[in-house]
Motif scaffolding. Structure first.
Motif, PDB file in Angstrom:
ATOM      1  N   TYR A 133      45.383  45.197  43.306  1.00 15.94           N
ATOM      2  CA  TYR A 133      46.197  46.397  42.822  1.00 15.94           C
ATOM      3  C   TYR A 133      47.417  45.851  41.863  1.00 15.94           C
ATOM      4  O   TYR A 133      48.392  45.048  42.392  1.00 15.94           O
ATOM      5  N   GLY A 134      47.656  46.308  40.750  1.00 12.24           N
ATOM      6  CA  GLY A 134      48.836  45.845  39.873  1.00 12.24           C
ATOM      7  C   GLY A 134      48.871  46.211  38.689  1.00 12.24           C
ATOM      8  O   GLY A 134      48.611  47.568  38.205  1.00 12.24           O
ATOM      9  N   PHE A 135      49.312  45.495  37.638  1.00 13.54           N
ATOM     10  CA  PHE A 135      49.305  46.069  36.206  1.00 13.54           C
ATOM     11  C   PHE A 135      48.926  44.785  35.242  1.00 13.54           C
ATOM     12  O   PHE A 135      49.203  43.708  35.600  1.00 13.54           O
ATOM     13  N   GLU A 136      48.561  45.158  34.246  1.00 11.52           N
ATOM     14  CA  GLU A 136      48.200  44.152  33.060  1.00 11.52           C
ATOM     15  C   GLU A 136      49.632  43.693  32.591  1.00 11.52           C
ATOM     16  O   GLU A 136      50.766  44.470  32.225  1.00 11.52           O
ATOM     17  N   THR A 137      49.689  42.304  32.367  1.00 12.59           N
ATOM     18  CA  THR A 137      51.040  41.846  31.887  1.00 12.59           C
ATOM     19  C   THR A 137      51.399  42.038  30.648  1.00 12.59           C
ATOM     20  O   THR A 137      52.446  42.126  30.045  1.00 12.59           O
ATOM     21  N   MET A 143      53.854  36.475  33.801  1.00  9.93           N
ATOM     22  CA  MET A 143      53.813  36.497  32.540  1.00  9.93           C
ATOM     23  C   MET A 143      52.599  35.910  31.866  1.00  9.93           C
ATOM     24  O   MET A 143      52.210  36.661  30.795  1.00  9.93           O
ATOM     25  N   LEU A 144      52.068  34.798  32.400  1.00  8.38           N
ATOM     26  CA  LEU A 144      51.129  34.118  31.771  1.00  8.38           C
ATOM     27  C   LEU A 144      49.551  34.348  32.443  1.00  8.38           C
ATOM     28  O   LEU A 144      48.663  34.375  31.544  1.00  8.38           O
ATOM     29  N   GLU A 145      49.606  35.245  33.316  1.00  8.14           N
ATOM     30  CA  GLU A 145      48.356  35.645  33.913  1.00  8.14           C
ATOM     31  C   GLU A 145      47.803  37.045  33.325  1.00  8.14           C
ATOM     32  O   GLU A 145      48.588  37.550  32.706  1.00  8.14           O
ATOM     33  N   ASP A 146      46.763  37.614  33.426  1.00 11.98           N
ATOM     34  CA  ASP A 146      46.350  38.622  33.216  1.00 11.98           C
ATOM     35  C   ASP A 146      46.937  39.739  33.843  1.00 11.98           C
ATOM     36  O   ASP A 146      47.196  41.150  33.273  1.00 11.98           O
ATOM     37  N   TYR A 147      47.137  39.783  35.161  1.00  9.69           N
ATOM     38  CA  TYR A 147      47.616  40.682  35.896  1.00  9.69           C
ATOM     39  C   TYR A 147      48.951  40.344  36.848  1.00  9.69           C
ATOM     40  O   TYR A 147      48.908  39.144  37.163  1.00  9.69           O
ATOM     41  N   GLU A 148      49.447  41.264  36.936  1.00  9.43           N
ATOM     42  CA  GLU A 148      50.738  41.046  38.113  1.00  9.43           C
ATOM     43  C   GLU A 148      50.354  41.862  39.100  1.00  9.43           C
ATOM     44  O   GLU A 148      50.178  43.158  39.058  1.00  9.43           O
ATOM     45  N   ALA A 149      50.089  41.129  40.385  1.00 12.37           N
ATOM     46  CA  ALA A 149      49.686  41.916  41.633  1.00 12.37           C
ATOM     47  C   ALA A 149      50.890  42.400  42.176  1.00 12.37           C
ATOM     48  O   ALA A 149      51.790  41.609  42.605  1.00 12.37           O
ATOM     49  N   THR A 150      50.668  43.831  42.685  1.00  8.85           N
ATOM     50  CA  THR A 150      51.740  44.426  43.534  1.00  8.85           C
ATOM     51  C   THR A 150      51.355  44.406  44.868  1.00  8.85           C
ATOM     52  O   THR A 150      51.845  44.356  46.036  1.00  8.85           O
ATOM     53  N   ARG A 151      50.087  44.406  45.207  1.00  7.46           N
ATOM     54  CA  ARG A 151      49.187  44.490  46.479  1.00  7.46           C
ATOM     55  C   ARG A 151      47.727  43.893  46.372  1.00  7.46           C
ATOM     56  O   ARG A 151      47.091  44.070  45.487  1.00  7.46           O
ATOM     57  N   ILE A 152      47.385  42.965  47.168  1.00 10.40           N
ATOM     58  CA  ILE A 152      46.040  42.282  47.333  1.00 10.40           C
ATOM     59  C   ILE A 152      45.545  42.611  48.810  1.00 10.40           C
ATOM     60  O   ILE A 152      46.224  42.447  49.914  1.00 10.40           O
ATOM     61  N   THR A 153      44.451  43.216  48.789  1.00  8.45           N
ATOM     62  CA  THR A 153      43.750  43.308  50.022  1.00  8.45           C
ATOM     63  C   THR A 153      42.486  42.656  50.059  1.00  8.45           C
ATOM     64  O   THR A 153      41.395  42.549  49.282  1.00  8.45           O
ATOM     65  N   ILE A 154      42.472  41.589  51.322  1.00  7.03           N
ATOM     66  CA  ILE A 154      41.277  40.853  51.613  1.00  7.03           C
ATOM     67  C   ILE A 154      40.333  41.708  52.202  1.00  7.03           C
ATOM     68  O   ILE A 154      40.576  42.233  53.325  1.00  7.03           O
ATOM     69  N   GLU A 155      39.099  42.107  51.526  1.00  8.30           N
ATOM     70  CA  GLU A 155      37.908  42.799  52.136  1.00  8.30           C
ATOM     71  C   GLU A 155      37.057  42.313  53.112  1.00  8.30           C
ATOM     72  O   GLU A 155      36.698  43.085  54.214  1.00  8.30           O
ATOM     73  N   SER A 156      36.841  41.095  52.560  1.00  5.49           N
ATOM     74  CA  SER A 156      35.917  40.509  53.649  1.00  5.49           C
ATOM     75  C   SER A 156      35.935  38.881  53.381  1.00  5.49           C
ATOM     76  O   SER A 156      36.503  38.437  52.117  1.00  5.49           O
ATOM     77  N   ILE A 157      35.535  38.272  54.338  1.00  7.52           N
ATOM     78  CA  ILE A 157      35.671  36.816  54.369  1.00  7.52           C
ATOM     79  C   ILE A 157      34.226  36.033  54.908  1.00  7.52           C
ATOM     80  O   ILE A 157      33.842  36.571  56.214  1.00  7.52           O
ATOM     81  N   ASP A 158      33.383  35.634  54.240  1.00  4.42           N
ATOM     82  CA  ASP A 158      32.171  35.184  54.377  1.00  4.42           C
ATOM     83  C   ASP A 158      31.964  33.691  54.607  1.00  4.42           C
ATOM     84  O   ASP A 158      32.323  33.046  53.588  1.00  4.42           O
TER      85      ASP A 158
END
Length: 358
Positions: free
Chosen positions: A283-287, A343-358
């Motif tokens: 979840y975030g914004f386009e830089t 600034m250099l990335e596509d998105y600035e994340a305000t929140r990251i949720t790890i949904e699954s780890i396999d």
């Protein structure tokens, strides 16, 4: 209160000196002729008639003819109401002056210096209640008690709340109960040295004041992302990274949510090295446009300017102080994701949720 003092106060309320003198004199006489009022007061005989007519127009007295001009004081209800109204206005003005002295208009300043810790705590309370994403706060147990309602309200609305508690003095050992911390925060740590009060809200606001033993009492309230980012690193390095966790609601199994991309990278890096497939929602914004976005995909890579992990140990925080990002592969493309201030990335994340780890 003597007559002279009452006369001065009536002058402050808007009467002329002669009107004040004549009115106080008439209160003592009850009713009297204009000549008697002049003789009993300091009002000159030639002025007494104008003075009495002015008092009558203002509603203080009434005049009547009885061989000569006489006057008597009105029922003082209206006069008393006017004086009390003026007193209320003076009290309101005094409060407004005090408020403006201690707390400048925050809407017109990015950085405001205030004179009292109470002002800082009151503003922090307001900001925490209005938070939408994250709160980082360092405070004493007494300050926690004062702000616990606001912290609980934010936590219950889904805001990630991190608390560092520290003593007011080196001999203080009390900490809030685990139940109180569970209501108010996502995670809490403890630093055993007195520290300044600091509250960071939604990457935009900072409230700061020196610790309680400081010789100077003042506060700084900042509404600026760049300044707040500097305070964020103070919080991470001095109040968070090396101190013991005393409460945490974070589990080891997905979904696991992060509001700090660098903490996410530290946890994800050994999993990627072990070949895990990690599904995440960002979840975030386009830089480039600032447009809000939500992307779900697979974390395929991460990069940072420091050294990699050694022997499976978690990467030290200072290695992540420079550029840090992860790569997210989605159904419609691959995107780079940065953290606070990206600034250099596509998105600035305000929140990251790890949904699954396999």
């Amino acid at each position: 209160m003597d007559g002279d003092e009452l006369t001065e106060i009536l002058e402050d309320a808007g009467l002329s000196p002669y009107q004040s003198d004549a009115y106080v004199t008439l209160l003592g006489l009850g009713s009297a002729s204009a000549t008697d009022i002049a003789q009993a007061s300091d009002v000159p005989d030639p002025r007494i008639y104008d003075v009495l007519r002015g008092l009558e127009e203002a509603g203080y007295i009434e005049t009547y003819e009885q061989d000569s001009l006489h006057a008597r004081a009105h029922d003082p209800a209206n006069v008393l109401a006017d004086l009390r109204s003026r007193a209320t206005r003076f009290e309101t003005a005094a409060n407004e002056i005090e408020d403006r002295w201690s707390r400048p208009d925050l809407e017109e300043h990015k950085v405001s210096i205030v004179k009292r810790l109470d002002t800082v705590l009151a503003r922090a309370d307001e900001l925490i209640r209005s938070a939408t994403n994250q709160v980082q706060i360092g405070l004493t147990p007494a300050q926690f008690d004062e702000l616990s309602d606001a912290l609980t309200a934010a936590h219950e609305s889904g805001v990630d709340v991190k608390i560092c508690l520290f003593p007011l003095t080196t001999t203080e050992t009390d900490v809030p109960s685990r139940e109180s911390l569970a209501d108010a925060c996502t995670e809490a740590r403890y630093r055993n040295l007195p520290s300044p009060f600091v509250a960071l809200v939604d990457r935009s606001w900072t409230c700061f004041s020196p610790h309680g033993q400081s010789t100077n009492e003042y506060g700084v309230i900042v509404n600026d992302r760049t300044h707040t980012y500097v305070f964020h690193w103070y919080f991470l390095t001095c109040l968070w990274e090396i101190h013991d966790t005393i409460y945490s609601a974070r589990g080891d199994d997905p979904p696991i949510t992060y509001v700090d991309l660098r903490q996410c990278l530290r946890d994800v890096e050994p999993l990627l090295e072990d070949g895990a497939t990690i599904e995440a929602t960002v979840y975030g914004f386009e830089t480039d446009t600032g447009r809000e976005v939500t992307r779900r995909g697979t974390i395929t890579d991460l990069t940072y300017t420091g050294h990699s992990t050694v022997d499976g140990q978690q990467t030290a925080l200072f290695h992540l102080a420079g550029k840090a990002s992860l790569t997210l592969a989605t159904d419609d493309g691959t995107y780079t994701v940065g953290g606070w201030g990206a600034m250099l990335e596509d998105y600035e994340a305000t929140r990251i949720t790890i949904e699954s780890i396999d």
